[in-house]
Design a protein around this motif. Structure first.
Motif, mmCIF file in Angstrom:
data_model
loop_
_atom_site.group_PDB
_atom_site.id
_atom_site.type_symbol
_atom_site.label_atom_id
_atom_site.label_comp_id
_atom_site.label_asym_id
_atom_site.label_seq_id
_atom_site.Cartn_x
_atom_site.Cartn_y
_atom_site.Cartn_z
ATOM 1 N N ASP A 18 0.758 -1.167 0.393
ATOM 2 C CA ASP A 18 0.171 0.081 -0.540
ATOM 3 C C ASP A 18 0.968 1.045 -0.491
ATOM 4 O O ASP A 18 0.365 2.551 0.242
ATOM 5 N N ALA A 19 2.594 1.104 0.292
ATOM 6 C CA ALA A 19 3.174 1.915 0.163
ATOM 7 C C ALA A 19 4.317 2.054 -0.987
ATOM 8 O O ALA A 19 4.968 2.654 -1.209
ATOM 9 N N ALA A 20 4.209 1.334 -2.003
ATOM 10 C CA ALA A 20 4.823 1.032 -2.907
ATOM 11 C C ALA A 20 4.893 2.102 -4.192
ATOM 12 O O ALA A 20 6.707 2.152 -4.689
ATOM 13 N N SER A 21 4.304 3.296 -4.276
ATOM 14 C CA SER A 21 4.691 4.775 -4.955
ATOM 15 C C SER A 21 5.427 5.107 -4.463
ATOM 16 O O SER A 21 5.627 5.832 -5.186
ATOM 17 N N ARG A 22 5.479 4.981 -3.219
ATOM 18 C CA ARG A 22 6.589 5.959 -2.614
ATOM 19 C C ARG A 22 8.002 5.880 -2.162
ATOM 20 O O ARG A 22 8.728 5.979 -1.741
ATOM 21 N N ALA A 23 8.496 4.151 -2.138
ATOM 22 C CA ALA A 23 9.699 3.618 -2.121
ATOM 23 C C ALA A 23 10.647 4.107 -3.057
ATOM 24 O O ALA A 23 10.561 4.212 -4.261
ATOM 25 N N THR A 24 11.763 4.566 -2.241
ATOM 26 C CA THR A 24 12.666 5.233 -3.208
ATOM 27 C C THR A 24 14.112 4.740 -2.507
ATOM 28 O O THR A 24 13.758 4.700 -1.460
ATOM 29 N N GLN A 25 15.269 4.590 -2.898
ATOM 30 C CA GLN A 25 16.299 4.685 -2.527
ATOM 31 C C GLN A 25 17.271 5.342 -3.309
ATOM 32 O O GLN A 25 17.715 4.896 -4.768
ATOM 33 N N GLN A 26 17.667 6.556 -3.051
ATOM 34 C CA GLN A 26 18.755 7.161 -3.667
ATOM 35 C C GLN A 26 20.120 7.137 -3.063
ATOM 36 O O GLN A 26 20.208 7.346 -1.539
ATOM 37 N N VAL A 27 21.919 7.437 -3.035
ATOM 38 C CA VAL A 27 22.729 7.311 -2.526
ATOM 39 C C VAL A 27 23.614 7.746 -3.786
ATOM 40 O O VAL A 27 23.601 7.230 -4.674
ATOM 41 N N GLU A 28 23.790 8.986 -2.984
ATOM 42 C CA GLU A 28 25.403 9.565 -3.388
ATOM 43 C C GLU A 28 26.723 9.734 -2.408
ATOM 44 O O GLU A 28 27.031 9.480 -1.438
ATOM 45 N N SER A 29 27.052 9.106 -3.198
ATOM 46 C CA SER A 29 28.443 9.238 -2.388
ATOM 47 C C SER A 29 29.952 9.230 -2.844
ATOM 48 O O SER A 29 30.013 9.359 -4.139
ATOM 49 N N TRP A 65 39.408 11.428 2.067
ATOM 50 C CA TRP A 65 38.333 11.855 2.230
ATOM 51 C C TRP A 65 37.589 10.814 2.152
ATOM 52 O O TRP A 65 37.596 10.461 0.233
ATOM 53 N N GLU A 66 36.461 10.457 2.614
ATOM 54 C CA GLU A 66 34.852 10.112 2.068
ATOM 55 C C GLU A 66 33.396 10.785 2.585
ATOM 56 O O GLU A 66 34.379 10.901 4.017
ATOM 57 N N SER A 67 33.055 10.550 1.548
ATOM 58 C CA SER A 67 31.675 11.101 2.148
ATOM 59 C C SER A 67 30.390 10.345 1.152
ATOM 60 O O SER A 67 30.898 10.102 0.338
ATOM 61 N N ALA A 68 29.339 10.001 1.850
ATOM 62 C CA ALA A 68 28.452 9.386 1.607
ATOM 63 C C ALA A 68 27.073 10.390 2.040
ATOM 64 O O ALA A 68 26.648 10.567 3.603
ATOM 65 N N GLU A 69 26.114 9.465 1.091
ATOM 66 C CA GLU A 69 24.572 10.443 1.590
ATOM 67 C C GLU A 69 23.579 9.159 0.902
ATOM 68 O O GLU A 69 24.009 8.985 -0.212
ATOM 69 N N ILE A 116 21.196 8.705 4.925
ATOM 70 C CA ILE A 116 22.409 9.917 5.867
ATOM 71 C C ILE A 116 22.462 10.927 5.149
ATOM 72 O O ILE A 116 22.885 11.367 3.986
ATOM 73 N N PRO A 117 22.243 11.735 5.643
ATOM 74 C CA PRO A 117 22.305 13.284 5.163
ATOM 75 C C PRO A 117 23.309 13.898 5.164
ATOM 76 O O PRO A 117 23.963 14.607 4.097
ATOM 77 N N ASP A 118 24.739 13.417 5.988
ATOM 78 C CA ASP A 118 25.289 13.827 6.230
ATOM 79 C C ASP A 118 26.917 13.273 5.893
ATOM 80 O O ASP A 118 26.030 12.062 7.717
ATOM 81 N N GLN A 119 28.515 12.609 5.637
ATOM 82 C CA GLN A 119 28.826 12.431 6.011
ATOM 83 C C GLN A 119 30.096 12.612 5.498
ATOM 84 O O GLN A 119 30.158 12.298 4.520
ATOM 85 N N ASP A 120 31.023 12.177 6.784
ATOM 86 C CA ASP A 120 32.421 13.151 6.042
ATOM 87 C C ASP A 120 33.390 12.144 7.181
ATOM 88 O O ASP A 120 33.241 11.651 7.952
#
Length: 755
Positions: A296-307, A330-334, A368-372
């Motif tokens: 009942d929530a498939a339309s809102r499912a998402t996964q976004q990764v940036e590093s 240095w490594e960073s991920a969101e 994770i909005p911020d990781q350094d």
């Protein structure tokens, strides 16, 4: 000890032989079939850097396996993520409840099932000599990689904290003065497209570069059939892009290597499937369909990764006797990942629900909005011609991490509205000094001694502003710290020119962990440092005039205060605990064979027995499954005597590789059969949450030819040939929600390499 059934071994061997093909993985020492080793009918010498020096793998007193060459390429290409190594190497398994991100590694039964974004793991990942601490960093795509090494057993002396189980080490292809590169494109099932390529060469006499690119895409293919929420092709797809740029400067006594890498993933998480496991068994339900869910929530499912990340490695040769190395990184991920966790629609208190009983809806997200992460290593290595050499160094680690936990109201006036929020902040600082010395006692006997002092400190806070269960606002803080001295002693004895015997005793630790996922609970839990002492001995041998290689090891370890996560349970709250003692023992066999001028084979087998020893340790259990452990008066399962979760006793892999001239080129086939025995998904044992044994067969066939300065290759391939479908993970707090392995994948690939 449970004996492996003869029918299981027979199945493995017969499946490989009758797949009429050849192996793609050389799980201890992969050889490129077109190289000199194939031409002179002997196996090539494999050089590895398991001890931060270039050494012959057969002479290193560590249980280490490697993937490289054709084997690595066949496994990792055409849309595969880092989980391609699962059950391809002795005692190594990999799983994820996030899909293509957040892989969880297990070596010799030791790992961590925790899905929290702050979860630490006892198996470290090191890429181009830089530790990837956060689990999101560990999911970086595998492309243009020269070699993968898996070091089993504690690696705390040279590689530091959080390596009590072992280490996975990736080395990418480095720039050189030679102009070379490649490009490949594949198309496969469900509209999957994969492109990767690299090009490099000299810019000046001393400066060279290499640029590597990856683009992977797969269409959404899973239909949602929940009444009132019907939608076609809503889940299962992804679009992933990654790149790596490197510059190498080579002076007379100095080299400098700069590496920048970036990743962007946009897709959907792994599909959760409500009540997909048949109650009273560990079978999938009779009407299971891989490309259908009821959400009942498939339309809102998402996964976004940036590093992204960058590293600078500087090396100086000093007076021909020393090498000074500095690695700054240095490594960073969101990430933001949102899913229908209950895997179904409706609820018991609503007019409709399914499939099966859904006690309550659960839609949540983690981010994770911020990781350094900043790391610095400085080490000095000797290069003496005599009997004695050493390494000494210092290491610094600094990470700032922010984690967000979200809960959503699937129903009500505004479906999907936020009804719970927690923000976690963690600052980690760690430093270490280390040293390792090698001494040749006789021409045949060498001894290595290593020592490392580590200091680790965390400052943590969890701030809940809204709770889905009415818990109200809450702010909790913790600042655990610890230090530890890791050590190892190993010997290597040359029995003959072709046989080496080694023995190793090692001690290491995992720093304190914190669990602050307080959406549904009111406490932050801390797991104290775990420590392990491991004993192992083995042989590494080349036989049959270099046409065979057999490596074998036996081991035993004891772990004190093992860090465990009581995931889920009916209380729906993750809690860190320490077990008094955990023991493990087993063996590993790693072999490679040149059978004929055209046919090569590998076979590996590992056995791991793990046992929790703590008669007071108990955890909450599932909502709807049948628990087979004894329970205490509070209804909690008593864990004493249990094996560890996601720790198969048996792992085996068999490969065959065949190549023969045909026309102006070469025809080749590769095949592999991978097997792992049954596993428990959770700390407690239950009928439904014991994963069945899993056997997967892969086949690849193609043709290569040269034209001018280019080499061309066309191939067709299939993974999970017999389309074996079964649960590989679960969620237990609500219903018998399952995660299922990848279905059969068929594709074709074209590749060109230029020189």
């Amino acid at each position: 000890m449970k004996a492996m059934k003869r029918t299981t071994l027979a199945t493995l061997i017969n499946a490989a032989l009758f797949s009429a093909a050849a192996g793609s993985s050389f799980s201890s020492i992969a050889a490129e079939q077109q190289g000199p080793a194939a031409k002179d009918n002997s196996l090539e010498v494999i050089q590895i850097t398991a001890r931060k020096r270039v050494e012959n793998a057969q002479e290193v007193p560590v249980a280490v396996s490697a993937l490289q060459g054709d084997g690595l390429e066949a496994y990792s290409s055409a849309g595969m993520d880092i989980r391609f190594m699962n059950a391809k190497i002795p005692s190594l398994s990999i799983e994820s409840s996030f899909g293509r991100s957040f892989p969880r590694f297990y070596v010799r039964g030791l790992g961590n099932t925790d899905f929290d974004l702050n979860a630490s793991q006892p198996v470290s990942l090191v890429v181009d000599e830089v530790v990837q601490e956060n689990a999101i960093l560990k999911g970086f795509p595998v492309f243009d990689v020269a070699r993968v090494e898996v070091l089993r057993g504690p690696q705390g002396t040279l590689f530091g904290r959080n390596t009590p189980a072992g280490l996975v080490k990736f080395d990418t292809v480095k720039p050189s003065q030679e102009f070379e590169g490649y490009g490949s494109v594949s198309y496969g099932s469900r509209g999957a497209v994969d492109f990767e390529g690299a090009v490099g060469g000299g810019l000046t006499d001393r400066l060279s570069t290499r640029v590597s690119l990856l683009w992977q895409e797969k269409d959404d293919y899973i239909d949602n059939r929940a009444p009132g929420f019907e939608q076609e092709d809503v889940l299962g797809g992804y679009s992933e892009k990654a790149a790596r740029v490197q510059f190498l400067y080579e002076g007379d006594d100095f080299t400098g290597l700069f590496n920048y890498h970036v990743r962007d993933l946009d897709g959907t998480p792994i599909a959760f499937r409500a009540n997909a496991i048949k109650r009273g068994s560990n079978d999938l339900v009779d009407n299971f369909e891989h490309d259908v869910v009821y959400h009942d929530a498939a339309s809102r499912a998402t996964q976004q990764v940036e590093s992204q990340g960058a590293s600078l490695k500087l090396e100086w040769d000093v007076n021909d006797f020393y090498t000074l190395t500095s690695i700054s990184a240095w490594e960073s991920a969101e990430i933001y990942s949102r899913a229908d966790i209950d895997g179904g629609y409706g609820a018991a208190f609503l007019p409709d629900m399914g499939p099966g009983v859904i006690p309550f809806p659960s839609e949540s997200a983690d981010g994770i909005p911020d990781q350094d992460q900043y790391t610095q290593e400085l080490r000095l290595s000797s290069n003496f011609a005599g009997d004695f050499n050493y390494q000494v160094g210092v290491f610094y680690f600094d990470e700032a991490l922010t984690i967000e936990n979200f809960s959503y109201d699937t129903y009500g006036a505004q479906p999907g509205i936020l009804n719970g929020y927690v923000i976690q902040q963690q600052d980690t600082k760690a430093w270490a000094v280390f040293g390792s010395a090698d001494y040749t006692l006789t021409d045949d006997l060498k001894v290595t001694v290593g020592l490392r002092y580590s200091d680790d400190e965390k400052e943590f806070s969890a701030n809940r502003t809204q709770s889905p269960v009415g818990g109200g606002a809450l702010l909790l803080t913790e600042n655990p710290s610890d230090d530890h001295v890791s050590w190892d002693i190993s010997t290597n004895y040359k029995v003959s020119d072709d046989i080496n015997w080694y023995a190793r005793v090692a001690n290491s630790f995992r720093a304190p962990s914190i669990q602050g996922r307080i959406l549904f609970g009111n406490e932050v839990t801390i797991a104290e440092s775990e420590t392990v002492t491991s004993f192992e001995t083995g042989i590494k041998s080349d036989i049959l005039d270099g046409r065979g290689r057999v490596n074998a090891a036996v081991f035993y370890y004891t772990m004190d205060d093992q860090q465990l996560t009581a995931v889920g349970g009916g209380a729906n709250f993750n809690r860190l605990v320490n077990a008094d003692e955990t023991t493990g023992y087993g063996f590993e066999v790693d072999t490679q064979w040149v059978l004929t001028d055209n046919l090569n084979a590998t076979f590996n087998l590992s056995y791991n027995n793990t046992e929790l020893k703590d008669d007071t340790l108990a955890v909450d259990v599932c909502a709807q499954c049948i628990v087979t452990n004894p329970v205490n008066n509070s209804g909690q399962a008593i864990l004493d005597g249990n094996s560890l979760p996601h720790a198969p006793e048996w792992i085996s892999n068999l490969t065959l590789s065949y190549m023969r001239p045909m026309g102006e080129g070469d025809f080749f086939t590769y095949a592999d059969v991978s097997y792992r025995s049954e596993i428990n998904y959770f700390l407690y044992e239950s009928v439904e949450f014991e994963g069945k044994p899993l056997t997967e067969v892969g086949l690849r066939a193609g043709y290569t030819w040269y034209q001018g300065d280019n080499e061309y290759e066309v191939s067709a391939f299939v993974r999970n040939m017999f389309d074996e479908q079964q649960a590989i993970g679960a969620i237990d707090f609500n219903n018998n929600t399952a995660m299922v392995n990848e279905e059969r994948y068929i594709g074709a690939e074209f590749k060109v390499s230029f020189f």
